[in-house]
Every structure is written in C-alpha cells, then in structure tokens.
Write an enzyme that holds these catalytic residues in place. Structure first.
Site, PDB file in Angstrom:
ATOM      1  N   ASN A 267       0.823  -1.216   0.000  1.00  0.00           N
ATOM      2  CA  ASN A 267       0.000   0.000   0.000  1.00  0.00           C
ATOM      3  C   ASN A 267       0.853   1.261   0.000  1.00  0.00           C
ATOM      4  O   ASN A 267       0.635   2.180  -0.793  1.00  0.00           O
ATOM      5  CB  ASN A 267      -0.938  -0.004   1.208  1.00  0.00           C
ATOM      6  CG  ASN A 267      -1.976  -1.103   1.137  1.00  0.00           C
ATOM      7  OD1 ASN A 267      -2.064  -1.821   0.145  1.00  0.00           O
ATOM      8  ND2 ASN A 267      -2.772  -1.245   2.191  1.00  0.00           N
TER       9      ASN A 267
ATOM     10  N   HIS B 265     -17.176  36.693 -30.362  1.00  0.00           N
ATOM     11  CA  HIS B 265     -18.286  35.954 -30.980  1.00  0.00           C
ATOM     12  C   HIS B 265     -17.942  35.498 -32.398  1.00  0.00           C
ATOM     13  O   HIS B 265     -18.827  35.279 -33.217  1.00  0.00           O
ATOM     14  CB  HIS B 265     -19.578  36.792 -31.012  1.00  0.00           C
ATOM     15  CG  HIS B 265     -19.944  37.381 -29.695  1.00  0.00           C
ATOM     16  ND1 HIS B 265     -20.642  36.697 -28.722  1.00  0.00           N
ATOM     17  CD2 HIS B 265     -19.690  38.614 -29.171  1.00  0.00           C
ATOM     18  CE1 HIS B 265     -20.812  37.465 -27.671  1.00  0.00           C
ATOM     19  NE2 HIS B 265     -20.238  38.639 -27.911  1.00  0.00           N
TER      20      HIS B 265
ATOM     21  N   SER C 195      -6.796  14.320 -49.293  1.00  0.00           N
ATOM     22  CA  SER C 195      -8.051  13.587 -49.372  1.00  0.00           C
ATOM     23  C   SER C 195      -7.876  12.392 -50.293  1.00  0.00           C
ATOM     24  O   SER C 195      -7.144  12.449 -51.274  1.00  0.00           O
ATOM     25  CB  SER C 195      -9.156  14.505 -49.901  1.00  0.00           C
ATOM     26  OG  SER C 195     -10.285  13.755 -50.311  1.00  0.00           O
TER      27      SER C 195
ATOM     28  N   LYS D  14      -7.256  19.013 -51.775  1.00  0.00           N
ATOM     29  CA  LYS D  14      -7.402  19.252 -50.344  1.00  0.00           C
ATOM     30  C   LYS D  14      -6.062  19.229 -49.607  1.00  0.00           C
ATOM     31  O   LYS D  14      -5.178  18.447 -49.902  1.00  0.00           O
ATOM     32  CB  LYS D  14      -8.324  18.205 -49.708  1.00  0.00           C
ATOM     33  CG  LYS D  14      -9.765  18.246 -50.177  1.00  0.00           C
ATOM     34  CD  LYS D  14     -10.465  19.530 -49.770  1.00  0.00           C
ATOM     35  CE  LYS D  14     -10.681  19.621 -48.277  1.00  0.00           C
ATOM     36  NZ  LYS D  14     -11.532  18.536 -47.750  1.00  0.00           N
TER      37      LYS D  14
ATOM     38  N   GLU E 202      -6.729  19.054 -35.852  1.00  0.00           N
ATOM     39  CA  GLU E 202      -8.012  18.434 -35.550  1.00  0.00           C
ATOM     40  C   GLU E 202      -7.850  17.306 -34.532  1.00  0.00           C
ATOM     41  O   GLU E 202      -8.703  17.114 -33.651  1.00  0.00           O
ATOM     42  CB  GLU E 202      -8.651  17.923 -36.838  1.00  0.00           C
ATOM     43  CG  GLU E 202      -9.096  19.060 -37.760  1.00  0.00           C
ATOM     44  CD  GLU E 202      -9.519  18.571 -39.141  1.00  0.00           C
ATOM     45  OE1 GLU E 202      -9.462  17.345 -39.390  1.00  0.00           O
ATOM     46  OE2 GLU E 202      -9.911  19.412 -39.964  1.00  0.00           O
TER      47      GLU E 202
END
Length: 463
Positions: free
Chosen positions: A115, A161, A282, A288, A295
């Site tokens: 422990n 925003h 891609s 792409k 990400e």
C-alpha cells in the site's frame, strides 16, 4: 499459479491459488510495469534506511541494493520476464530479487506494505511526469514566443463571438496563449509541490512498530517530508487528481489553439498555411490540404478530460484506507500523460511550421469597421461626449459607411458631420488600423511595443 506460488505470495492463510478469472482481473502488471524504475528506487531507499537503523544487517542491505540494480538492468535490457501470476511490478521485482540473492530478498519488505510502496512509486512517477510535461509545455511557449516576436507588429482582426471586433496584432494573439500555457505551468508546479510528501513507512495503514526513519527515506527520494498520517498516506490520490485536472485544463487550451489553427487555415480565412509535415490530403479530392494534426489535438482533449473523470469516479465512494479499486488509478494517469505529451509536441511543431500570410491578415482588417471603437474613444477624448452618446454617434456613422460601401476612414468628413457637426479632420488620425493598434498602450494591450515588452517578460516568467 500453483498452490506453492500462492503460499509464497500470501502465506499460510491461502491454501490454493486464485481462479483463472480472478488472476486475470487482479493482475496489473501490464499497466504498472511502467513503475519499475520508481519501484526499485523506492526499495533501495527503504533498504538503506533499514540497514542504517539496524533492522537489516549490512550484508543483507548490500545484497539487496546490488540485486535491485541487477533487476533494473535486466528490465532495461529487455531480458526480464514479467509474470501475470505475480500480479504487479512490486511482486515481480521482489520475486526476481529472491532468485538472484536468496532469502535476503524476503527481508526487504520489512516495515512496509504494498500500500505505501505503490503510493510512493506512483508519486515518484507523477513527479517525473510533471517535470517532463512541463518541459514540453515550455518548448511550446518558446515556439509561440518566437512567432509572437516575428509578428509583434503584424495587424489582424481581433474577434469576439467570431465576429470582427478591433484591430490587434498576430503577436498579441499568440501571446494570449503564452499566458494560458504559463498558467498551466504554474498549476503543474503547484501540484508538484503539494504531492512532494513521502508515503513510504506508512505500511498498510497504521504505520509500523519497527524503528524506521521515515524522514531519511523521504530525503533520499527527494521528498520534502514524510506524509503526516498513515491512513491518508496510503489512500491519498489527490496528487493524481490534481495532476489530471491540470492536464485537462492544458488539453482545453491546446484544443482552443488547435481550433484557431483550423479556422486560420480554412479558405474563408487563409491566415496561415501548414506544410505537408502537419497536413494530409483527401482520398478523393486532390486539391485538399487538411489540418489533421490540429483536428486530432482538438479531439484528444476529450481523452485527457475522460481520464480525469475516470479517476474521480474510481475514488468518489472509497472509505479509508486502501481498496483494490485504487489499482485502476494508474491506467488513466498514464494514458493522459501519453496523450498530452503527443499533443504538446504536435502543437509546438505546427507553430514552428506554419507560414503566416501577413498580406491576407492586413486585408482582413478592411472588413467589419474595426476602428469603430477608436472613433467612439476620439469623440469622448476630443469632443467631450459621454461615452454612451459617442457610442450612438459612432453606430450612426458606421451605418452610413456601410450604406455607402466604404470603410470609416474612407467616409467623407461632411458625411460624418451630418451626424456630429463637431467632428474635424483630426478624426482620420485614429481611423487606420496601424494607428489603432499603436494607440492600445495600456498594460496588456496590443500596441506592438507592448507586445515586445510582454515577450521579454514572458521569457523571464516561463522559460
């Protein structure tokens, strides 16, 4: 496992070995073998203390130390066989030590329990992990500071925003993340300071009757002091919770920066580009270039936060002192550490790799009437209007410019004077984006000279 093996581990209380499924659920060696260095370090400190206190003979102490060094060398050379039947790293090391040095190995566990042993190992590991994560975070801060210095005067739109708000500099924007990661470094340092109490010698839960010197082992292992309460020492996992909490906040900051990178790379913004090193293509669309590294950093924040939640749930209903539930404390902590290390390295790589499109950033400042607040401030400062009145006048002028399809600095003075006759040609001195950012000299503001001073201060604070 044979009956004899069971007796060696647990003594005479158990006549037979565990069922196969019990052995499977009970074993943790696949996870906690990462603690081998800490386990051996703690055992060596314990053995030295036992020998110094006369609890072990000098000969046994020396044999144990030499044997532990041999076990560590075998593990690091890849020659050690980890056995599930022995459950965990502690029993695996001890069993091999006995094979190497004989009965003296059985005396190592005097005046301690698994422990306090595992609590000590886990604290040592977490302390080292904090140091390594902090070093990686400082490397990211260094990358951000380098980029901020390059772009201390590069104007861009600032957003609230996600709408254009006021002109700022790209360097100022990056410095906001320097502050975030600086706080993360502070949280990790606080966690390290708080965890630096040594559980070793608390034994199972009540301490020990042997005349041990807990201060000696604490000092030998680099702790500030021994933990004050034996029950708390073996059951405390606050340090892991605090560490995972700090990693979770760090992961959120990394995710926010990753989202900015994704936005900046999008066709609607085109503020930056990343090279082939940090993007992918891609399988069907040859044009792409996807910011996959950013990400994935954004996604992996969830894994770190999930690790914190996992440990919180493990601990939330546990009475004192130790429960086997706590064996599962290490897997989420290890996983979160691995994930955050990967994300920090990837983010620092992207910051160093990215190409900043300064022309596009400047072009973007032409939209959104970014200097409207500068106009309102000028009306207050020069004409003495109350700010609310200045706000209303500015809104009317913005509407007029919008209707005319021009920027504020392009609107004729006569048009402005139709709304507020006191406006003079001096107003045009504050309506350019460069003048706007240069004027924001308040402490922490976006003026380029401010940014450069902030960079120097941040190097002192964080690096």
């Amino acid at each position: 496992m044979t009956d004899g093996d069971a007796n060696k581990m647990w003594g005479g209380r158990f006549a037979a070995g565990p069922a196969a499924i019990m052995q499977q659920i009970n074993a943790s060696i696949d996870i906690d073998k990462r603690l081998y260095a800490e386990d051996i370090e703690g055992s060596k400190a314990h053995a030295r203390m036992l020998a110094k206190q006369g609890i072990l003979t000098p000969a046994d102490g020396k044999a144990i130390i030499n044997g532990l060094d041999a076990v560590k060398a075998e593990i690091e050379a890849g020659r050690f066989t980890f056995k599930t039947a022995l459950e965990d790293i502690h029993m695996n090391v001890e069993a091999r030590l006995r094979e190497l040095i004989g009965d003296a190995a059985g005396r190592l566990h005097t005046a301690r329990s698994r422990n306090d042993q595992v609590a000590t190992d886990f604290k040592l590991w977490t302390r080292r992990a904090i140091d390594e994560v902090s070093a990686a975070a400082r490397d990211l801060v260094a990358a951000l500071l380098d980029r901020a210095e390059q772009h201390a005067g590069t104007v861009m739109p600032g957003f609230t925003h996600l709408q254009p708000a006021q002109p700022i500099t790209f360097g100022h924007h990056l410095m906001a993340y320097v502050e975030m990661f600086g706080r993360d470094l502070g949280r990790l340092a606080d966690c390290r300071a708080r965890l630096n109490e040594c559980p070793l010698g608390a034994a199972a839960l009540a301490g020990t009757s042997f005349p041990i010197d807990r201060h000696a082992t604490a000092t030998a292992l680099g702790f500030d002091r021994p933990s004050a309460n034996s029950l708390d020492a073996v059951s405390d996992r606050d340090f892991a919770l605090e560490y995972l909490s700090g990693l979770s906040i760090l992961a959120v900051h990394l995710s926010r920066l990753a989202e900015e990178i994704v936005i900046w790379m999008s066709d609607g913004f085109r503020y930056i580009t990343l090279s082939d090193a940090f993007t992918t293509g891609s399988s069907i669309m040859p044009q792409k270039r996807n910011p996959d590294a950013a990400e994935l950093v954004r996604a992996k924040a969830g894994q770190v936060i999930g690790s914190l939640n996992q440990l919180l749930i493990i601990l939330k209903g546990l009475p004192l002192a130790y429960g086997k539930d706590m064996q599962d404390d290490k897997a989420p902590t290890f996983a979160a550490t691995d994930t955050i290390a990967l994300c920090l390295a990837a983010t620092a790589g992207m910051i160093r790799d990215m190409t900043v499109n300064e022309a596009r950033l400047r072009e973007a400042t032409k939209g959104g009437f970014l200097t409207a607040t500068d106009l309102a401030d000028w009306l207050v400062r020069v004409l003495g209007l109350p700010f609310r009145d200045a706000h209303h006048v500015t809104g009317s002028i913005v509407a007029k410019a919008e209707a005319a399809g021009c920027q504020l600095h392009e609107l004729p003075l006569a048009e402005m004077q139709q709304i507020e006759p006191k406006i003079t040609t001096a107003v045009f001195d504050v309506l350019g984006v460069d003048q706007s950012v240069a004027s924001r000299k308040s402490f922490g503001g976006t003026a380029p000279d401010n940014v450069r001073r902030a960079i120097g201060a941040a190097k002192e604070r964080f690096l």
